[in-house]
Design an enzyme around this catalytic site. Structure first.
Site, PDB file in Angstrom:
ATOM      1  N   TRP A  51      58.244  41.107  43.360  1.00 44.77           N
ATOM      2  CA  TRP A  51      57.625  42.325  43.911  1.00 44.77           C
ATOM      3  C   TRP A  51      58.064  42.538  45.348  1.00 44.77           C
ATOM      4  O   TRP A  51      58.332  43.663  45.772  1.00 44.77           O
ATOM      5  CB  TRP A  51      56.100  42.244  43.822  1.00 44.77           C
ATOM      6  N   ASP A 101      51.532  43.990  50.868  1.00 48.41           N
ATOM      7  CA  ASP A 101      51.206  44.287  49.473  1.00 48.41           C
ATOM      8  C   ASP A 101      50.183  43.227  49.054  1.00 48.41           C
ATOM      9  O   ASP A 101      50.514  42.062  48.923  1.00 48.41           O
ATOM     10  CB  ASP A 101      52.478  44.205  48.620  1.00 48.41           C
ATOM     11  N   LYS A 152      44.927  44.560  39.526  1.00 50.43           N
ATOM     12  CA  LYS A 152      44.980  43.104  39.551  1.00 50.43           C
ATOM     13  C   LYS A 152      43.605  42.510  39.865  1.00 50.43           C
ATOM     14  O   LYS A 152      43.200  41.554  39.255  1.00 50.43           O
ATOM     15  CB  LYS A 152      46.027  42.608  40.549  1.00 50.43           C
TER      16      LYS A 152
HETATM   17  C1  LIG Z   1      51.649  43.966  39.773  1.00 55.69           C
HETATM   18  C2  LIG Z   1      52.130  43.960  41.157  1.00 55.69           C
HETATM   19  C3  LIG Z   1      52.828  45.048  41.691  1.00 55.69           C
HETATM   20  C4  LIG Z   1      53.158  46.291  40.886  1.00 55.69           C
HETATM   21  O1  LIG Z   1      52.031  47.061  40.780  1.00 55.69           O
HETATM   22  P1  LIG Z   1      52.031  48.505  40.107  1.00 55.69           P
HETATM   23  O2  LIG Z   1      50.664  49.008  40.480  1.00 55.69           O
HETATM   24  O3  LIG Z   1      52.209  48.299  38.642  1.00 55.69           O
HETATM   25  O4  LIG Z   1      53.123  49.304  40.686  1.00 55.69           O
HETATM   26  C5  LIG Z   1      53.232  44.983  43.010  1.00 55.69           C
HETATM   27  N1  LIG Z   1      52.976  43.899  43.759  1.00 55.69           N
HETATM   28  C6  LIG Z   1      52.304  42.832  43.283  1.00 55.69           C
HETATM   29  C7  LIG Z   1      52.044  41.667  44.175  1.00 55.69           C
HETATM   30  C8  LIG Z   1      51.864  42.832  41.965  1.00 55.69           C
HETATM   31  O5  LIG Z   1      51.204  41.771  41.480  1.00 55.69           O
END
Ligand SMILES: *Cc1c(COP(=O)(O)O)cnc(C)c1O
Length: 357
Positions: free
Chosen positions: A102, A169, A193
């Site tokens: 990611w 993120d 998540k």
């Molecule tokens: C799942 C995830 C993403 C992607 O998320 P989306 O909402 O599907 O775009 C980005 N960063 C991390 C750390 C993730 O676990």
């Protein structure tokens, strides 16, 4: 139906009371005789939901007034681009800590309107650790990190606290532990998540960064657009926001971040302890960087994979398959995962050990 223990890496499990109340809202929202998903997002009933959701984020995470809280769309994947657009400054350059798949995707997006520099990377060891030995120079406008690497099972324990604006993120560990919001200029997290269903993305940013980008930003990617309109510039995803709000109510009720952090530590420690005291299991992440959300491990004897998988199915344990880039197993234990489910998994691990160890 017997209980399924859902260890999926995402979308996450949510408390039963959140599933029940959000399901109710589809048929009859707030006893209005109308569905949540057919009413105007500008109706008093929905505006109240948005306001409460934002207020709960502020309370639970202790967000100062100098920060904006927004519920937007596009997932964390659009957050990669949004972060870069909004934080570009005089250098037109973002610095990235590349700690996983990611993070790598995030780094790529900065190159669409500026430059992306890799500050440090752990790709040399298939991202099984968090690099710590790096220094930042003043040639970047912001430093971007990924707090928890969902796929690889690593987590940043200490965040950068220097002068350079920090973007994070936080998709897979937001609301799982105490953080100091003031360490960050921008946080974003896809809801699915650890906050709610997929479909909304939380942004928390310093108000002072809004409208300061050195590059022209498309309207929908400009956080100022959404800040000016209180997350209602366009139609918000009302259902995921409502369910996230219910989940935050639940989190506040059970004791907030201090309580959940302790629970999350207990759950992950239980599995790590089993891994470390068994000849059959091997943790894939560097010990000091281990995640309390996603525990990644393999079986030392691959011939036992089938037996182990069969035992998992019999125990109603779901979602334990590791990501293809790591292999093995991954136990994701987001906030709503009960301790009992983890304990059942650990019992299965012990049973395998007793049989074959
Ligand atoms: C799942 C995830 C993403 C992607 O998320 P989306 O909402 O599907 O775009 C980005 N960063 C991390 C750390 C993730 O676990």
């Amino acid at each position: 139906m017997s209980k399924v223990h859902n260890f999926s890496a995402g979308p996450c499990i949510l408390p039963n009371e959140v599933f029940e109340k959000s399901a109710e809202s589809i048929l009859n929202f707030n006893e209005s005789g109308l569905s949540l998903i057919e009413i105007s997002h500008r109706s008093a009933d929905f505006v109240a939901v948005m306001e409460e959701a934002i207020q709960l984020v502020r309370e639970v995470l202790n967000v100062p007034d100098s920060y904006e809280v927004l519920f937007l769309q596009g997932g964390a994947s659009l957050g990669f681009l949004t972060a870069a657009y909004n934080l570009m400054g005089a250098h037109k350059t973002g610095g990235y800590l590349v700690t996983g798949a990611w993070a790598k995707k995030a780094a790529k997006e900065a190159s669409f309107m500026g430059n992306s520099i890799t500050i440090a990377s752990s790709e040399d060891k298939n991202f099984n650790y968090i690099p710590k030995d790096y220094t930042l120079k003043n040639n970047i406008d912001y430093f971007h990190v990924t707090s928890n690497n969902t796929i690889f099972g690593t987590q940043i324990k200490n965040f950068y606290t220097g002068e350079i604006p920090l973007a994070c993120d936080m998709s897979s560990d937001i609301f799982s532990r105490k953080i100091n919001i003031e360490d960050f200029d921008l946080i974003y997290a896809g809801a699915q998540k650890n906050m709610g269903p997929a479909g909304t993305t939380l942004y928390i940013c310093k108000k002072e960064i809004l409208g300061k980008s050195s590059v022209p930003i498309p309207t929908m990617l400009d956080l100022k657009t959404h800040s000016d309109k209180d997350s209602m510039f366009n139609t918000p995803p009302v259902f995921p926001i409502y369910a996230s709000m219910l989940n935050l109510r639940w989190l506040k009720k059970i004791g907030g971040l201090s309580y959940i952090e302790e629970q999350n530590e207990k759950k992950s420690e239980l599995i790590y302890h089993q891994i470390d005291n068994s000849s059959l299991f091997l943790g894939t992440a560097n010990k000091e960087d281990r995640s309390s959300m996603n525990v990644t491990f393999t079986l030392t004897n691959e011939a036992l994979n089938e037996t182990f998988n069969k035992m998992l199915v019999e125990a109603n344990i779901n979602g334990l398959k590791g990501h293809r880039s790591v292999g093995g197993f991954r136990a994701s234990m987001y906030n709503a995962m009960p301790f009992e489910s983890v304990s059942i998994l650990v019992d299965i691990m012990k049973e395998l050990e007793n049989k074959k160890g």
